[in-house]
Enzyme design. Structure first.
Site, PDB file in Angstrom:
ATOM      1  N   GLY A 180      -3.620  -1.949   5.724  1.00  7.77           N
ATOM      2  CA  GLY A 180      -3.534  -3.076   5.565  1.00  7.77           C
ATOM      3  C   GLY A 180      -4.275  -4.222   5.973  1.00  7.77           C
ATOM      4  O   GLY A 180      -4.569  -4.997   4.756  1.00  7.77           O
ATOM      5  N   ARG A 181      -4.047  -4.492   7.402  1.00  5.99           N
ATOM      6  CA  ARG A 181      -5.090  -5.280   7.698  1.00  5.99           C
ATOM      7  C   ARG A 181      -6.869  -5.480   7.021  1.00  5.99           C
ATOM      8  O   ARG A 181      -7.736  -6.828   7.920  1.00  5.99           O
ATOM      9  CB  ARG A 181      -4.732  -5.357   8.917  1.00  5.99           C
ATOM     10  CG  ARG A 181      -5.137  -3.856   9.555  1.00  5.99           C
ATOM     11  CD  ARG A 181      -4.553  -4.319  11.465  1.00  5.99           C
ATOM     12  NE  ARG A 181      -4.947  -2.646  11.488  1.00  5.99           N
ATOM     13  CZ  ARG A 181      -4.186  -1.704  11.680  1.00  5.99           C
ATOM     14  NH1 ARG A 181      -3.143  -1.036  11.015  1.00  5.99           N
ATOM     15  NH2 ARG A 181      -4.696  -0.494  12.588  1.00  5.99           N
ATOM     16  N   GLU A 201      10.873  -5.422   3.972  1.00  3.57           N
ATOM     17  CA  GLU A 201      10.888  -6.638   3.018  1.00  3.57           C
ATOM     18  C   GLU A 201      10.250  -6.296   1.604  1.00  3.57           C
ATOM     19  O   GLU A 201      10.983  -7.267   1.148  1.00  3.57           O
ATOM     20  CB  GLU A 201      10.356  -7.207   3.916  1.00  3.57           C
ATOM     21  CG  GLU A 201      10.758  -7.331   5.602  1.00  3.57           C
ATOM     22  CD  GLU A 201      10.213  -5.660   6.567  1.00  3.57           C
ATOM     23  OE1 GLU A 201       9.884  -5.303   5.658  1.00  3.57           O
ATOM     24  OE2 GLU A 201       9.773  -6.723   7.578  1.00  3.57           O
ATOM     25  N   LYS A 237      11.562   0.095  12.851  1.00  2.00           N
ATOM     26  CA  LYS A 237      12.418   0.173  11.149  1.00  2.00           C
ATOM     27  C   LYS A 237      12.999   1.025  11.632  1.00  2.00           C
ATOM     28  O   LYS A 237      14.107   0.587  10.664  1.00  2.00           O
ATOM     29  CB  LYS A 237      10.866   0.452  10.618  1.00  2.00           C
ATOM     30  CG  LYS A 237       9.645  -0.313  10.495  1.00  2.00           C
ATOM     31  CD  LYS A 237       8.474  -0.201  10.000  1.00  2.00           C
ATOM     32  CE  LYS A 237       7.526  -0.757   9.547  1.00  2.00           C
ATOM     33  NZ  LYS A 237       6.771  -0.115   8.694  1.00  2.00           N
ATOM     34  N   LYS A 290       1.070  -1.666  -0.122  1.00  2.47           N
ATOM     35  CA  LYS A 290      -0.454  -0.273   0.044  1.00  2.47           C
ATOM     36  C   LYS A 290       1.025   1.599   0.279  1.00  2.47           C
ATOM     37  O   LYS A 290       0.696   2.285  -0.934  1.00  2.47           O
ATOM     38  CB  LYS A 290      -1.202  -0.024   1.422  1.00  2.47           C
ATOM     39  CG  LYS A 290      -1.622   1.490   1.012  1.00  2.47           C
ATOM     40  CD  LYS A 290      -2.915   1.306   2.940  1.00  2.47           C
ATOM     41  CE  LYS A 290      -2.935   1.683   3.144  1.00  2.47           C
ATOM     42  NZ  LYS A 290      -4.209   1.891   4.317  1.00  2.47           N
ATOM     43  N   HIS A 319      -3.820 -31.464  20.953  1.00  2.00           N
ATOM     44  CA  HIS A 319      -2.782 -32.337  21.153  1.00  2.00           C
ATOM     45  C   HIS A 319      -1.110 -31.120  21.242  1.00  2.00           C
ATOM     46  O   HIS A 319      -0.402 -31.804  21.618  1.00  2.00           O
ATOM     47  CB  HIS A 319      -2.326 -33.011  20.475  1.00  2.00           C
ATOM     48  CG  HIS A 319      -3.213 -33.402  19.907  1.00  2.00           C
ATOM     49  ND1 HIS A 319      -3.952 -35.174  20.811  1.00  2.00           N
ATOM     50  CD2 HIS A 319      -4.552 -33.562  19.156  1.00  2.00           C
ATOM     51  CE1 HIS A 319      -5.385 -35.463  20.162  1.00  2.00           C
ATOM     52  NE2 HIS A 319      -5.213 -35.070  19.915  1.00  2.00           N
ATOM     53  N   GLU A 355      -2.770  -5.266  16.051  1.00  2.00           N
ATOM     54  CA  GLU A 355      -2.466  -3.995  15.595  1.00  2.00           C
ATOM     55  C   GLU A 355      -3.582  -2.786  15.433  1.00  2.00           C
ATOM     56  O   GLU A 355      -3.279  -1.703  15.480  1.00  2.00           O
ATOM     57  CB  GLU A 355      -2.514  -4.002  14.108  1.00  2.00           C
ATOM     58  CG  GLU A 355      -1.046  -3.268  13.416  1.00  2.00           C
ATOM     59  CD  GLU A 355      -0.063  -3.624  12.342  1.00  2.00           C
ATOM     60  OE1 GLU A 355      -0.862  -3.488  11.386  1.00  2.00           O
ATOM     61  OE2 GLU A 355       0.595  -3.485  12.243  1.00  2.00           O
TER      62      GLU A 355
HETATM   63  O1  LIG Z   1       1.344  -2.590   2.914  1.00  4.29           O
HETATM   64  P1  LIG Z   1       2.522  -2.224   2.933  1.00  4.29           P
HETATM   65  O2  LIG Z   1       2.562  -0.849   2.845  1.00  4.29           O
HETATM   66  O3  LIG Z   1       3.580  -3.028   2.024  1.00  4.29           O
HETATM   67  O4  LIG Z   1       2.408  -2.278   4.441  1.00  4.29           O
HETATM   68  C1  LIG Z   1       2.904  -3.444   4.922  1.00  4.29           C
HETATM   69  C2  LIG Z   1       2.689  -4.033   6.440  1.00  4.29           C
HETATM   70  O5  LIG Z   1       3.564  -3.173   6.896  1.00  4.29           O
HETATM   71  C3  LIG Z   1       3.779  -2.118   8.124  1.00  4.29           C
HETATM   72  O6  LIG Z   1       4.810  -2.299   8.396  1.00  4.29           O
HETATM   73  C4  LIG Z   1       2.315  -1.823   8.548  1.00  4.29           C
HETATM   74  O7  LIG Z   1       2.493  -2.856  10.347  1.00  4.29           O
HETATM   75  C5  LIG Z   1       1.301  -3.495   8.090  1.00  4.29           C
HETATM   76  O8  LIG Z   1       0.261  -2.201   9.158  1.00  4.29           O
HETATM   77  C6  LIG Z   1       1.351  -3.048   6.814  1.00  4.29           C
HETATM   78  O9  LIG Z   1       0.113  -4.076   6.512  1.00  4.29           O
END
Ligand SMILES: O=P(O)(O)OC[C@H]1O[C@H](O)[C@H](O)[C@@H](O)[C@@H]1O
Length: 527
Positions: free
Chosen positions: A270-271, A219, A503, A213, A388, A357
Site C-alpha cells: 500500500g505505501r 474506514e 483493529k 488494496k 517558526h 510502517e
Molecule cells: O488499501 P487498503 O487495503 O485499504 O489498506 C489501507 C492501509 O491500511 C492498513 O491498515 C495498513 O496499515 C496500510 O499499510 C494500508 O495502506
C-alpha cells in the site's frame, strides 16, 4: 543468491561502529573546509536533482566504511533480486514489484503465467483511456454532463502518497494548462471528514474512487457507504459515479457496483502503491495520463541510479547508509524531513507511513529478535513554516535530530515580488542555506541560553523546479532509501503486522465484547 545477516554480525558494521563521532561537523563545515565539502560531497540524482551530504557526519574514511558495509550486506544484489521477482516480503511470502509499475529494470517477472510488467501497463492504459474519455465528455453523468471533480476514498497507502503527489502538482498543473479535474480526498472514519468533502462537492459532477488494496478496510468501506448514501439522497445512482481500485483477489473486485474497476496486486505494498493504479487513476483524471506517465518516468530514472553498486553514484543507497550510521552508531532516535516547498506539504506525512510502517520492526526477516535499533521516528513540515514552530528543539534541544532538507531553485507558479532587494523564492532558499549552516556550525555565546552548540547534521536534495519528473525521482529516492535501510537492518520492510491489534480491539469495542480497561475506555467515550 544474497545472504541475509543481522547488521551487528557484519565485520564492516563493527568497523563503522568504531567511527562514532569521527567527524566533528562543526569543525568540518567551518571556513574554507566547509566550502570544499559542499562542492565535494554531492551525488547527482535523476531529473536534475542532486543529493548534497556535505553537512552530514561523513568524510572519506566514513564513506569508505559505508562502502564496505554496502558491499558486505550485498545491497545492490538484494535490490537486483527484488526487481527480478524474488520473494523479498518474507512475512507474507510475496514479491515486491512497485519498481516494475514504473519500468522493467531486470528480467521478465511472470507469476501464474502473467507477465507482471504487462499487467501493470495494461492497468495504466485502462486508466489512461478512462481518463481521456472523461475529459473528452465521452463518459458523463446520467444527464450527459461532464464530470469536473474526482474524490479518492482510501486511507494509509491508498491515500497519503496519491494525496501528497496531487498537492505537489496541483498548482504546477494549473500554471501549465493541464489541470483537468479537481481532486479531493476522504480518508478518516471521522464523519466530519466525509461530510466536509461532500458538502463542498457538486455531487452530480463528481466521480468517487474507492481505493482499497485489500477491499476490507473499515474506514474506506464505511466512507464508501457514506458517499453512496449521500448520492442516493441527492437522487443520483451511485453506480454512475463510483469507481474502484483494488487487488483482483479482494471482495471489491467481485462487485458490479462500479462504473469501472482498476486493479493492482499483492506484490505492491500500500505505501509503495502511488506508482500503481492507486495513484494512477486519480492523477490521470486530475492532470491527464501524460502527467502521470511523467511522474513514473522520473521515478524510473531514479530507480536506475539505485541499481548502481558504487555508493557515491547511488544517492538512494548512500542516503540509506548515512541514515543507518546516524541511527545505529550515532544513536539518533529520529529524522526530520523538511521540504522548502509548500507544494510538498503532505510529503512528510507520506514518508511517515512509508518509512515507519516499513522499518518500524523489532524482529528480522526470519522472525527473530534483533539486538539493535531499527527505523527512526520520522516527522516534518515544510520550511520556512517549521522554523517558526519546532526548530527550537532542533537547534537547542537535548536530542540531535538528523535533518533531510529538500529545496528548489525556482518556484512552480513563477509569481513573485521583490521586497527589500530579494524575491520570496530567494528568501525561501536563503533560509534553507542559513539553516544548514546554523545547524552544523552553531554560534558561541557567553549566555548559554543564546548559545548554539552546532554539530547537527543535515543533507539537502536540490532541484531546479518541482515538476512531474523531479517529483517522481524524489518519491523513488525515499522509497529506495527505505528499502536499502530495511536490507541493512535485515528486517522485512514490506509487511505491517503492527497495525492489526488495534483493529481487532476496535472491532471488539463495537461488538460490545469488552472487559477491563477496554470496557472502561468504551464507557468513557460513550460507545
Ligand atoms: O488499501 P487498503 O487495503 O485499504 O489498506 C489501507 C492501509 O491500511 C492498513 O491498515 C495498513 O496499515 C496500510 O499499510 C494500508 O495502506
Amino acid at each position: 543468491m544474497a545472504t541475509w545477516n543481522n547488521l551487528d554480525t557484519l565485520a564492516s558494521y563493527k568497523k563503522l561502529a568504531g567511527l562514532k563521532n569521527h567527524v566533528d561537523i562543526k569543525e568540518a563545515m567551518s571556513g574554507e573546509n566547509g566550502a570544499t565539502r559542499v562542492a565535494k560531497y554531492s551525488a547527482p540524482m535523476a531529473e536534475g536533482l542532486s543529493f548534497n551530504y556535505a553537512a552530514k557526519q561523513v568524510d572519506d574514511t566514513v564513506l569508505a566504511a559505508l562502502a564496505e558495509l554496502a558491499e558486505e550486506s550485498q545491497l545492490a544484489d538484494k535490490f537486483e533480486e527484488l526487481y527480478n521477482g524474488a520473494v523479498i516480503n518474507t512475512g507474507e511470502k510475496r514479491l515486491v514489484l512497485h519498481h516494475l509499475a514504473r519500468r522493467q529494470l531486470g528480467k521478465d517477472v511472470v507469476v501464474d503465467g502473467v507477465n507482471k510488467r504487462d499487467f501493470y501497463v495494461s492497468q495504466q492504459q485502462k486508466a489512461a483511456d478512462f481518463a481521456n474519455k472523461v475529459h473528452a465528455g465521452e463518459i458523463t453523468n446520467a444527464a450527459g454532463e461532464k464530470f469536473t471533480t474526482v474524490v479518492q476514498i482510501g486511507i494509509g497507502g491508498s491515500d497519503l502518497g496519491p494525496r501528497a503527489l496531487y498537492i505537489a502538482l496541483e498548482n504546477w498543473a494549473k500554471e501549465n494548462g493541464v489541470a483537468k479535474m479537481e481532486a479531493k480526498f476522504i480518508s478518516n472514519v471521522d464523519p466530519d471528514d466525509a461530510a466536509a468533502v461532500l458538502k463542498s462537492t457538486d455531487l452530480a459532477h463528481a466521480l468517487f474512487i474507492v481505493v482499497s488494496k485489500s477491499g476490507t478496510t473499515l474506514e474506506t468501506l464505511t466512507n464508501e457507504a457514506f458517499v453512496k448514501d449521500a448520492l442516493t439522497k441527492a437522487g443520483l445512482n451511485p453506480a454512475n459515479h463510483m469507481l474502484a481500485v483494488t487487488s483482483e483477489t479482494s471482495p471489491l473486485a467481485k462487485s458490479d457496483d462500479y462504473l469501472e474497476a482498476f486493479f493492482m496486486d499483492d506484490f505492491i505494498g500500500g505505501r509503495y502503491s502511488s506508482s500503481s493504479a492507486v495513484g494512477g487513476v486519480v492523477l490521470s483524471l486530475a492532470f491527464g495520463p501524460e502527467i502521470f506517465a511523467r511522474i513514473l518516468n522520473g521515478a524510473a530514472e531514479e530507480d536506475k541510479l539505485a541499481a548502481n553498486k558504487n555508493i557515491l553514484e547511488n544517492p538512494d543507497m548512500l542516503d540509506a547508509l548515512i541514515g543507518v550510521y546516524e541511527r545505529n552508531v550515532q544513536e539518533y532516535p529520529s529524522t526530520a524531513v523538511l521540504p522548502y516547498s509548500q507544494a510538498l506539504s503532505r510529503f512528510p506525512a507520506h514518508l511517515q507511513q512509508c518509512d515507519m510502517e516499513s522499518n518500524g520492526k523489532s524482529v528480522n526477516r526470519f522472525g527473530e529478535p534483533v539486538n539493535y535499533v531499527t527505523g527512526p521516528t520520522i516527522f516534518g513540515e515544510p520550511g520556512t513554516n517549521g522554523q517558526h514552530s519546532f526548530y527550537q528543539l532542533l537547534h537547542q534541544g537535548t536530542d540531535i535530530v538528523p535533518l533531510q532538507f529538500v529545496g528548489f531553485k525556482n518556484s512552480q507558479i513563477g509569481m513573485d515580488v521583490v521586497i527589500e532587494d530579494s524575491t520570496s523564492q530567494q528568501k525561501l532558499c536563503a533560509n534553507v542555506a542559513a539553516q544548514i549552516v546554523a545547524f552544523a556550525c552553531g554560534k558561541k555565546d557567553e549566555n548559554l541560553n543564546k548559545n548554539f552548540e552546532g554539530g547537527r547534521p543535515s543533507s539537502i536534495i536540490i532541484g531546479e523546479q518541482l515538476t512531474p519528473e523531479s517529483l517522481g525521482a524524489l518519491l523513488a529516492h525515499f522509497e529506495n532509501k527505505i528499502m536499502f535501510q530495511g536490507f541493512l537492518w535485515n528486517v522485512n520492510s514490506f509487511d505491517q503486522e503492527g497495525v492489526q491489534l488495534g483493529k481487532i480491539l476496535a472491532k471488539r469495542v463495537l461488538a460490545h465484547d469488552t472487559d477491563g480497561a477496554l470496557k472502561s475506555y468504551s464507557d468513557l467515550l460513550n460507545i
